[in-house]
Design a protein around this motif. Structure first.
Motif, mmCIF file in Angstrom:
data_model
loop_
_atom_site.group_PDB
_atom_site.id
_atom_site.type_symbol
_atom_site.label_atom_id
_atom_site.label_comp_id
_atom_site.label_asym_id
_atom_site.label_seq_id
_atom_site.Cartn_x
_atom_site.Cartn_y
_atom_site.Cartn_z
ATOM 1 N N LEU A 95 47.996 9.284 -2.537
ATOM 2 C CA LEU A 95 47.014 8.857 -1.920
ATOM 3 C C LEU A 95 47.494 8.464 -0.612
ATOM 4 C CD1 LEU A 95 44.003 8.531 -1.212
ATOM 5 C CD2 LEU A 95 44.203 6.132 -2.110
ATOM 6 N N SER A 96 48.425 7.425 -0.450
ATOM 7 C CA SER A 96 48.999 7.007 0.969
ATOM 8 C C SER A 96 49.178 8.202 1.756
ATOM 9 C CB SER A 96 50.306 6.249 0.658
ATOM 10 O OG SER A 96 51.052 5.951 1.689
ATOM 11 N N SER A 97 49.741 9.400 1.418
ATOM 12 C CA SER A 97 50.073 10.389 2.060
ATOM 13 C C SER A 97 48.679 11.213 2.620
ATOM 14 C CB SER A 97 50.882 11.378 1.391
ATOM 15 O OG SER A 97 52.112 10.920 1.279
ATOM 16 N N LEU A 98 47.622 11.286 1.674
ATOM 17 C CA LEU A 98 46.654 12.071 1.976
ATOM 18 C C LEU A 98 45.884 11.011 2.877
ATOM 19 C CD1 LEU A 98 45.590 12.984 -1.825
ATOM 20 C CD2 LEU A 98 46.345 14.430 0.034
ATOM 21 N N ASN A 99 45.858 10.007 2.998
ATOM 22 C CA ASN A 99 44.839 9.152 3.741
ATOM 23 C C ASN A 99 45.784 8.569 5.089
ATOM 24 O OD1 ASN A 99 45.919 6.530 3.021
ATOM 25 N ND2 ASN A 99 44.350 5.954 2.011
ATOM 26 N N LYS A 100 46.868 8.937 5.157
ATOM 27 C CA LYS A 100 47.611 8.287 6.513
ATOM 28 C C LYS A 100 46.861 8.738 7.852
ATOM 29 C CE LYS A 100 52.196 8.682 8.425
ATOM 30 N NZ LYS A 100 53.466 9.092 8.484
ATOM 31 N N SER A 101 46.612 9.772 8.094
ATOM 32 C CA SER A 101 45.884 9.972 9.203
ATOM 33 C C SER A 101 44.400 9.137 9.362
ATOM 34 C CB SER A 101 45.410 11.540 9.548
ATOM 35 O OG SER A 101 44.503 11.875 8.476
ATOM 36 N N LEU A 102 43.708 8.947 8.107
ATOM 37 C CA LEU A 102 42.550 8.082 8.478
ATOM 38 C C LEU A 102 42.613 6.746 8.615
ATOM 39 C CD1 LEU A 102 40.622 9.709 5.371
ATOM 40 C CD2 LEU A 102 40.406 10.121 7.661
ATOM 41 N N ARG A 103 44.051 6.186 7.910
ATOM 42 C CA ARG A 103 44.419 4.936 8.287
ATOM 43 C C ARG A 103 44.798 4.689 9.703
ATOM 44 N NH1 ARG A 103 49.049 4.048 5.479
ATOM 45 N NH2 ARG A 103 48.887 6.126 4.639
ATOM 46 N N ALA A 106 41.729 4.556 11.755
ATOM 47 C CA ALA A 106 41.023 2.877 11.522
ATOM 48 C C ALA A 106 41.711 1.870 12.277
ATOM 49 C CB ALA A 106 41.380 2.508 9.834
ATOM 50 N N ARG A 107 42.909 2.104 12.603
ATOM 51 C CA ARG A 107 43.918 1.334 13.444
ATOM 52 C C ARG A 107 43.641 1.701 14.991
ATOM 53 N NH1 ARG A 107 47.376 2.049 9.438
ATOM 54 N NH2 ARG A 107 48.679 3.337 10.486
ATOM 55 N N ALA A 108 43.066 2.850 15.369
ATOM 56 C CA ALA A 108 43.071 3.109 16.769
ATOM 57 C C ALA A 108 42.074 2.427 17.565
ATOM 58 C CB ALA A 108 42.600 4.686 16.740
ATOM 59 N N ASP A 109 42.268 2.213 18.870
ATOM 60 C CA ASP A 109 41.252 1.540 19.735
ATOM 61 C C ASP A 109 40.049 2.167 19.865
ATOM 62 O OD1 ASP A 109 43.162 -0.508 20.274
ATOM 63 O OD2 ASP A 109 44.117 0.541 22.030
ATOM 64 N N LYS A 110 40.090 3.655 19.724
ATOM 65 C CA LYS A 110 38.687 4.328 19.944
ATOM 66 C C LYS A 110 38.487 5.328 18.755
ATOM 67 C CE LYS A 110 36.469 7.518 23.303
ATOM 68 N NZ LYS A 110 36.496 8.204 24.480
ATOM 69 N N TYR A 111 37.468 5.416 18.291
ATOM 70 C CA TYR A 111 37.142 6.252 16.991
ATOM 71 C C TYR A 111 36.796 7.621 17.580
ATOM 72 C CZ TYR A 111 35.301 7.683 12.569
ATOM 73 O OH TYR A 111 34.768 8.661 11.441
#
Length: 142
Positions: A95-103, A106-111
């Motif tokens: 899961l960690s690899s699968l959701n890396k881009s989503l995480r 989530a940390r990005a300044d702009k969605y």
């Protein structure tokens, strides 16, 4: 869990079943009744999981909530999705690899939902549609 063990005169406290009796005979009788009820039910819902004779599995209600979910439209919805995935993480290898881009989003300044996020979301949904049971990473290469 309360529904599964109703009318058995047991104490249910969060994740514990309290069985007691006035003497050994009454205790044994209540223990036997609880075990028989568990066998009858074949699966007992417990905090988003199913306790079954085949092991612990995710509650289909929880996985369906994610597989039917549209892509998150903002950071708040993304955080909710990531929290739901984290709760089910024991059932999803890598899961960690699968959701890396989503995480990362989530940390990005702009969605900004991008094709990479859509692809990750799709892969995660596919993983949730698999026949899931408790995933033990120590047994992955056995």
């Amino acid at each position: 869990m309360e529904e599964a063990f109703e009318n058995l005169n047991l104490g249910l406290i969060v994740d514990d079943i309290v069985i007691c009796g006035a003497d050994d005979s009454e205790y044994d009788e209540r223990l036997k009744a609880a075990l028989e009820r568990a066998r009858e039910k074949n699966s007992i819902p417990y905090f988003g999981h199913l306790l079954t004779s085949e092991g612990i599995k995710p509650d289909p209600e929880k996985t369906r909530a994610i597989t039917e979910m549209p892509p998150p439209e903002n950071s708040e919805q993304l955080q909710k999705l990531l929290g739901m995935l984290n709760y089910l993480s024991r059932y999803i290898p890598n899961l960690s690899s699968l959701n890396k881009s989503l995480r990362g989003l989530a940390r990005a300044d702009k969605y900004k939902w991008k094709p990479a996020h859509k692809k990750a979301f799709s892969k995660i949904k596919s993983a949730l549609c698999s026949n899931l049971a408790y995933f033990d990473p120590k047994c992955e290469n056995m």
